[in-house]
Design an enzyme around this catalytic site. Sequence first.
Site, PDB file in Angstrom:
ATOM      1  CB  CYS A 117      21.749  24.619  63.392  1.00 48.09           C
ATOM      2  SG  CYS A 117      20.871  25.073  61.894  1.00 48.09           S
ATOM      3  CG  HIS A 265      25.364  22.957  62.118  1.00 53.74           C
ATOM      4  ND1 HIS A 265      24.479  21.965  61.797  1.00 53.74           N
ATOM      5  CD2 HIS A 265      24.881  24.096  61.551  1.00 53.74           C
ATOM      6  CE1 HIS A 265      23.497  22.470  61.074  1.00 53.74           C
ATOM      7  NE2 HIS A 265      23.721  23.764  60.908  1.00 53.74           N
ATOM      8  CG  ASN A 295      21.901  23.347  57.586  1.00 57.87           C
ATOM      9  OD1 ASN A 295      21.636  22.646  58.562  1.00 57.87           O
ATOM     10  ND2 ASN A 295      22.083  24.661  57.661  1.00 57.87           N
TER      11      ASN A 295
HETATM   12  N1  ACO Z   1      22.581  29.411  42.738  1.00 60.01           N
HETATM   13  C1  ACO Z   1      23.192  30.341  42.010  1.00 60.01           C
HETATM   14  N2  ACO Z   1      23.410  31.599  42.444  1.00 60.01           N
HETATM   15  C2  ACO Z   1      22.961  31.899  43.660  1.00 60.01           C
HETATM   16  C3  ACO Z   1      22.296  30.960  44.485  1.00 60.01           C
HETATM   17  C4  ACO Z   1      22.113  29.677  43.961  1.00 60.01           C
HETATM   18  N3  ACO Z   1      21.499  28.704  44.668  1.00 60.01           N
HETATM   19  N4  ACO Z   1      21.972  31.561  45.640  1.00 60.01           N
HETATM   20  C5  ACO Z   1      22.407  32.818  45.589  1.00 60.01           C
HETATM   21  N5  ACO Z   1      23.011  33.034  44.383  1.00 60.01           N
HETATM   22  C6  ACO Z   1      23.625  34.255  43.873  1.00 60.01           C
HETATM   23  C7  ACO Z   1      23.046  35.489  44.517  1.00 60.01           C
HETATM   24  O1  ACO Z   1      21.869  35.872  43.867  1.00 60.01           O
HETATM   25  C8  ACO Z   1      24.174  36.469  44.321  1.00 60.01           C
HETATM   26  O2  ACO Z   1      24.121  36.941  42.991  1.00 60.01           O
HETATM   27  P1  ACO Z   1      24.457  38.470  42.640  1.00 60.01           P
HETATM   28  O3  ACO Z   1      25.880  38.670  43.057  1.00 60.01           O
HETATM   29  O4  ACO Z   1      24.242  38.530  41.173  1.00 60.01           O
HETATM   30  O5  ACO Z   1      23.497  39.277  43.457  1.00 60.01           O
HETATM   31  C9  ACO Z   1      25.433  35.622  44.456  1.00 60.01           C
HETATM   32  O6  ACO Z   1      25.006  34.261  44.259  1.00 60.01           O
HETATM   33  C10 ACO Z   1      26.103  35.725  45.791  1.00 60.01           C
HETATM   34  O7  ACO Z   1      25.113  35.611  46.811  1.00 60.01           O
HETATM   35  P2  ACO Z   1      25.500  35.604  48.316  1.00 60.01           P
HETATM   36  O8  ACO Z   1      24.274  35.456  49.147  1.00 60.01           O
HETATM   37  O9  ACO Z   1      26.405  36.769  48.603  1.00 60.01           O
HETATM   38  O10 ACO Z   1      26.364  34.263  48.391  1.00 60.01           O
HETATM   39  P3  ACO Z   1      27.262  33.723  49.560  1.00 60.01           P
HETATM   40  O11 ACO Z   1      28.632  33.511  49.091  1.00 60.01           O
HETATM   41  O12 ACO Z   1      27.084  34.493  50.839  1.00 60.01           O
HETATM   42  O13 ACO Z   1      26.650  32.282  49.809  1.00 60.01           O
HETATM   43  C11 ACO Z   1      25.273  31.172  51.388  1.00 60.01           C
HETATM   44  C12 ACO Z   1      25.326  32.158  50.249  1.00 60.01           C
HETATM   45  C13 ACO Z   1      25.735  29.828  50.876  1.00 60.01           C
HETATM   46  C14 ACO Z   1      23.858  31.075  51.906  1.00 60.01           C
HETATM   47  C15 ACO Z   1      26.238  31.632  52.514  1.00 60.01           C
HETATM   48  O14 ACO Z   1      25.982  32.987  52.817  1.00 60.01           O
HETATM   49  C16 ACO Z   1      26.118  30.824  53.740  1.00 60.01           C
HETATM   50  O15 ACO Z   1      26.443  29.650  53.774  1.00 60.01           O
HETATM   51  N6  ACO Z   1      25.675  31.469  54.854  1.00 60.01           N
HETATM   52  C17 ACO Z   1      25.481  30.769  56.084  1.00 60.01           C
HETATM   53  C18 ACO Z   1      24.148  30.153  56.079  1.00 60.01           C
HETATM   54  C19 ACO Z   1      24.023  29.142  57.163  1.00 60.01           C
HETATM   55  O16 ACO Z   1      24.981  28.527  57.545  1.00 60.01           O
HETATM   56  N7  ACO Z   1      22.851  28.964  57.686  1.00 60.01           N
HETATM   57  C20 ACO Z   1      22.736  27.950  58.683  1.00 60.01           C
HETATM   58  C21 ACO Z   1      21.708  28.178  59.593  1.00 60.01           C
HETATM   59  S1  ACO Z   1      20.301  27.300  59.095  1.00 60.01           S
HETATM   60  C22 ACO Z   1      19.321  27.221  60.466  1.00 60.01           C
HETATM   61  O17 ACO Z   1      19.614  27.686  61.526  1.00 60.01           O
HETATM   62  C23 ACO Z   1      18.036  26.517  60.245  1.00 60.01           C
END
Ligand code: ACO
Length: 338
Positions: A117, A265, A295
């Site tokens: 990214c 970003h 994203n």
């Molecule tokens: N829909 C519903 N529930 C979901 C989904 C979904 N799409 N995805 C995950 N969950 C659930 C999980 O299973 C989990 O359930 P559980 O508690 O029963 O186990 C719960 O939601 C919480 O999951 P987390 O992974 O802890 O959720 P989090 O609040 O961390 O959000 C996210 C996840 C959005 C991915 C966040 O961690 C994030 O934005 N991280 C940064 C990612 C990023 O910016 N990446 C960019 C780089 S991309 C690149 O370089 C190509």
Amino acid sequence: MSKKPTLKIVGTGSFLPDTVVTNKDLEKIMDTTDEWITQRVGIKERRVIGESGLSTSDMATFAGKAAIEDAGLTAEDIDCIIVATITPDMNFPSTAIFVQQNLGAKNAAVFDVSAACTGWIYGMTIAEGLILSGKFKNILVIGAEFLTSLSDINDRSTYVLFGDASGAVVVQPADGDRGMLGSYIKSNGDLADLLWSYGGGTRVNKKVSDQEKMFDENGIDKRSTIRMEGNKVYKYAVRAMIESAEKAMEDAQITEDDIDMLIPHQANSRIIDAIAKRVNMPDDKVVRNLQYMGNTSSASIPVALDQVRKEGRLKDGDVLLVAAFGGGFTWGGLVIKM
Ligand code: ACO
């Protein structure tokens, strides 16, 4: 008093595929909800290549062509093309080679940059060095991603995040007080395990522990899809974005009071909120297009830049701060007086 600018942006362009996938569409094909995606990430819909038959180089070409036209140049004026992408057309030749061919940019030297990214910021920083060397005068810097080609429909935590797009700028040596005032790029290979995709890479031969990561517990082949430790990425992302912004401003010898617009970003609205708060940017100075694009990795900043320029939100003389982080880990920022 800021530093003397190095390169100036003389044209911008972008391309979004036509197909829109909303959160409601995703509800029909996987266990997710519009509410979860909106609250946790801030995305409502994303543009995807879908069945259109386009490749990354096609999207890069459309954005590149628009940027060249915007600059009032022709493809033959371009002497270097840098394509930032983690979704190349092939292992080799580079995606930039196909962009050169499509554009008819026969006077250019071309190559790809892989920094996830942060790729477009890396591309701009390399362009800065090439401009300062005196070797190149008209460089096309593109960020282009077909990220949905890496999406794993069995992984709801990543599938809902990504979109496809491309954005481009043409840069030239600065000749007045406008242009790039500061830049900063950094990497940390110790964090490579947080975000990756094997694709056709040779690491497939590397070690048993990596082989184990290629198949999930059900034996499903994960080599061609994106893997991410979202929680850990999130923590590093906020820190990396803040460091990028601060170091780029330091390099430019300016403070946050001098900034007219922030383009972070577009990965997660909560990450955008965190960096905006830290650099004291009110909401109207912070650009967000995540809600309808998802994203788009290296494309997210140049697409947003093209949009705010063409909408008239970003004017000549405004000082722009951009910051990004991505797989690698990589991170970086730029300060540009438009
Ligand atoms: N829909 C519903 N529930 C979901 C989904 C979904 N799409 N995805 C995950 N969950 C659930 C999980 O299973 C989990 O359930 P559980 O508690 O029963 O186990 C719960 O939601 C919480 O999951 P987390 O992974 O802890 O959720 P989090 O609040 O961390 O959000 C996210 C996840 C959005 C991915 C966040 O961690 C994030 O934005 N991280 C940064 C990612 C990023 O910016 N990446 C960019 C780089 S991309 C690149 O370089 C190509």
